[in-house]
Design a protein around this motif. Structure first.
Motif, PDB file in Angstrom:
ATOM      1  N   SER A  50       0.845  -0.980   0.333  1.00 30.03           N
ATOM      2  CA  SER A  50       0.341  -0.392   0.123  1.00 30.03           C
ATOM      3  C   SER A  50       0.786   1.222  -0.713  1.00 30.03           C
ATOM      4  O   SER A  50       1.228   2.197   0.979  1.00 30.03           O
ATOM      5  CB  SER A  50      -1.251  -0.026   1.377  1.00 30.03           C
ATOM      6  OG  SER A  50      -0.666   0.308   2.759  1.00 30.03           O
ATOM      7  N   PRO A  51       1.315   1.544  -1.426  1.00 35.22           N
ATOM      8  CA  PRO A  51       2.714   2.592  -0.692  1.00 35.22           C
ATOM      9  C   PRO A  51       1.987   4.265  -1.143  1.00 35.22           C
ATOM     10  O   PRO A  51       2.584   5.547  -0.538  1.00 35.22           O
ATOM     11  CB  PRO A  51       3.435   2.229  -2.172  1.00 35.22           C
ATOM     12  CG  PRO A  51       2.745   1.488  -3.602  1.00 35.22           C
ATOM     13  CD  PRO A  51       1.772   1.210  -1.782  1.00 35.22           C
ATOM     14  N   GLY A  52       0.677   4.221  -1.347  1.00 37.87           N
ATOM     15  CA  GLY A  52      -0.260   5.319  -1.339  1.00 37.87           C
ATOM     16  C   GLY A  52      -0.863   5.827  -0.587  1.00 37.87           C
ATOM     17  O   GLY A  52      -1.606   6.214  -0.319  1.00 37.87           O
ATOM     18  N   GLY A  53      -0.911   4.553   0.124  1.00 38.67           N
ATOM     19  CA  GLY A  53      -2.212   5.060   1.701  1.00 38.67           C
ATOM     20  C   GLY A  53      -1.410   6.085   2.593  1.00 38.67           C
ATOM     21  O   GLY A  53      -0.330   5.664   2.852  1.00 38.67           O
ATOM     22  N   ALA A  54      -2.577   6.291   3.415  1.00 40.04           N
ATOM     23  CA  ALA A  54      -1.983   6.886   4.772  1.00 40.04           C
ATOM     24  C   ALA A  54      -1.135   5.809   5.324  1.00 40.04           C
ATOM     25  O   ALA A  54      -0.876   5.713   6.297  1.00 40.04           O
ATOM     26  CB  ALA A  54      -3.416   7.354   5.682  1.00 40.04           C
ATOM     27  N   ASP A  55      -1.652   4.623   5.589  1.00 37.41           N
ATOM     28  CA  ASP A  55      -1.335   3.632   6.778  1.00 37.41           C
ATOM     29  C   ASP A  55      -0.512   2.622   6.503  1.00 37.41           C
ATOM     30  O   ASP A  55      -0.561   1.136   5.115  1.00 37.41           O
ATOM     31  CB  ASP A  55      -2.415   3.004   7.492  1.00 37.41           C
ATOM     32  CG  ASP A  55      -3.023   3.189   8.324  1.00 37.41           C
ATOM     33  OD1 ASP A  55      -2.656   4.258   8.543  1.00 37.41           O
ATOM     34  OD2 ASP A  55      -4.275   2.945   8.454  1.00 37.41           O
ATOM     35  N   GLN A  56       0.897   2.524   5.806  1.00 35.98           N
ATOM     36  CA  GLN A  56       1.506   1.929   4.363  1.00 35.98           C
ATOM     37  C   GLN A  56       2.084   0.724   5.056  1.00 35.98           C
ATOM     38  O   GLN A  56       2.578   0.817   6.903  1.00 35.98           O
ATOM     39  CB  GLN A  56       2.941   3.005   4.325  1.00 35.98           C
ATOM     40  CG  GLN A  56       1.972   3.676   3.333  1.00 35.98           C
ATOM     41  CD  GLN A  56       3.624   5.600   3.017  1.00 35.98           C
ATOM     42  OE1 GLN A  56       4.038   4.606   3.652  1.00 35.98           O
ATOM     43  NE2 GLN A  56       3.548   5.872   1.948  1.00 35.98           N
ATOM     44  N   VAL A  57       2.200  -0.707   4.597  1.00 39.09           N
ATOM     45  CA  VAL A  57       2.289  -0.910   5.377  1.00 39.09           C
ATOM     46  C   VAL A  57       3.405  -1.731   4.941  1.00 39.09           C
ATOM     47  O   VAL A  57       3.642  -2.144   3.514  1.00 39.09           O
ATOM     48  CB  VAL A  57       1.125  -2.139   5.543  1.00 39.09           C
ATOM     49  CG1 VAL A  57       1.694  -3.986   6.488  1.00 39.09           C
ATOM     50  CG2 VAL A  57       0.143  -1.730   6.628  1.00 39.09           C
ATOM     51  N   SER A  58       4.463  -2.304   5.420  1.00 35.24           N
ATOM     52  CA  SER A  58       6.039  -3.329   5.263  1.00 35.24           C
ATOM     53  C   SER A  58       5.930  -4.531   5.974  1.00 35.24           C
ATOM     54  O   SER A  58       5.150  -4.922   6.734  1.00 35.24           O
ATOM     55  CB  SER A  58       7.058  -2.478   5.607  1.00 35.24           C
ATOM     56  OG  SER A  58       7.191  -1.310   5.721  1.00 35.24           O
ATOM     57  N   GLU A  59       6.131  -5.688   5.220  1.00 32.04           N
ATOM     58  CA  GLU A  59       5.987  -7.034   5.335  1.00 32.04           C
ATOM     59  C   GLU A  59       8.154  -7.466   4.610  1.00 32.04           C
ATOM     60  O   GLU A  59       8.463  -6.591   4.268  1.00 32.04           O
ATOM     61  CB  GLU A  59       5.191  -7.744   3.943  1.00 32.04           C
ATOM     62  CG  GLU A  59       5.501  -9.172   4.654  1.00 32.04           C
ATOM     63  CD  GLU A  59       5.243 -10.333   3.399  1.00 32.04           C
ATOM     64  OE1 GLU A  59       5.317 -11.276   3.634  1.00 32.04           O
ATOM     65  OE2 GLU A  59       3.985  -9.626   2.293  1.00 32.04           O
ATOM     66  N   ILE A  60       8.246  -7.630   6.362  1.00 29.71           N
ATOM     67  CA  ILE A  60       9.770  -8.569   5.945  1.00 29.71           C
ATOM     68  C   ILE A  60       9.737  -9.783   6.356  1.00 29.71           C
ATOM     69  O   ILE A  60       9.124 -10.785   6.839  1.00 29.71           O
ATOM     70  CB  ILE A  60      10.707  -7.877   7.530  1.00 29.71           C
ATOM     71  CG1 ILE A  60      10.103  -7.967   8.700  1.00 29.71           C
ATOM     72  CG2 ILE A  60      10.606  -6.375   6.657  1.00 29.71           C
ATOM     73  CD1 ILE A  60      11.274  -6.415  10.007  1.00 29.71           C
TER      74      ILE A  60
END
Length: 139
Positions: free
Chosen positions: A93-103
């Motif tokens: 979700s690169p453009g959203g307010a809640d950007q989530v990263s998976e590692i």
């Protein structure tokens, strides 16, 4: 006592137990979520498709991960700072307010995927990088 009275008493007891369990669950989640150093963190063991929601909490030299839907006061997983290594990062979700990263993290027992907000990932990486040097340097 009639059958209807007995059934009503049983239903009342079940409702009280369900209400008590709900209250315990809400209190547990609020206490975990309001700890200093806590953040939302989903976990997926390597090789599996389904994610499990949880709350991670920084400790002294470790990160404790608690399953969200549980009544247990003990962490389900504990990751030692010295054993945790971030291998790959994927930003969702690169453009959203809640950007989530998976590692993808490697551990002595295998690999695990973690998903969290990008701010939480920055905190986790900073915490890992701020660890004292490994090894016997003062021999």
């Amino acid at each position: 006592m009639t059958w209807a009275g007995t059934a009503g008493a049983v239903l009342l007891v079940l409702a009280l137990v369900a209400g008590l369990l709900l209250i315990l669950f809400v209190v547990r989640v609020r206490r975990l979520a309001h700890r200093i150093g806590s953040f939302e963190c989903a976990l997926r063991p390597a090789g599996r498709r389904e994610w499990t929601s949880g709350i991670a909490v920084f400790g002294v030299g470790r990160v404790d991960w608690y399953r969200l839907v549980s009544l247990s006061l003990r962490p389900d997983r504990t990751f030692a700072r010295d054993d945790l290594e971030v291998r790959e990062r994927v930003h969702r979700s690169p453009g959203g307010a809640d950007q989530v990263s998976e590692i993808l993290c490697s551990l002595p027992g295998g690999e695990v995927h973690l998903a969290m907000r990008r701010e939480s990932l920055a905190g986790l990486v900073s915490w890992l990088e701020s660890a004292p040097p490994r090894g016997d340097y003062f021999v």
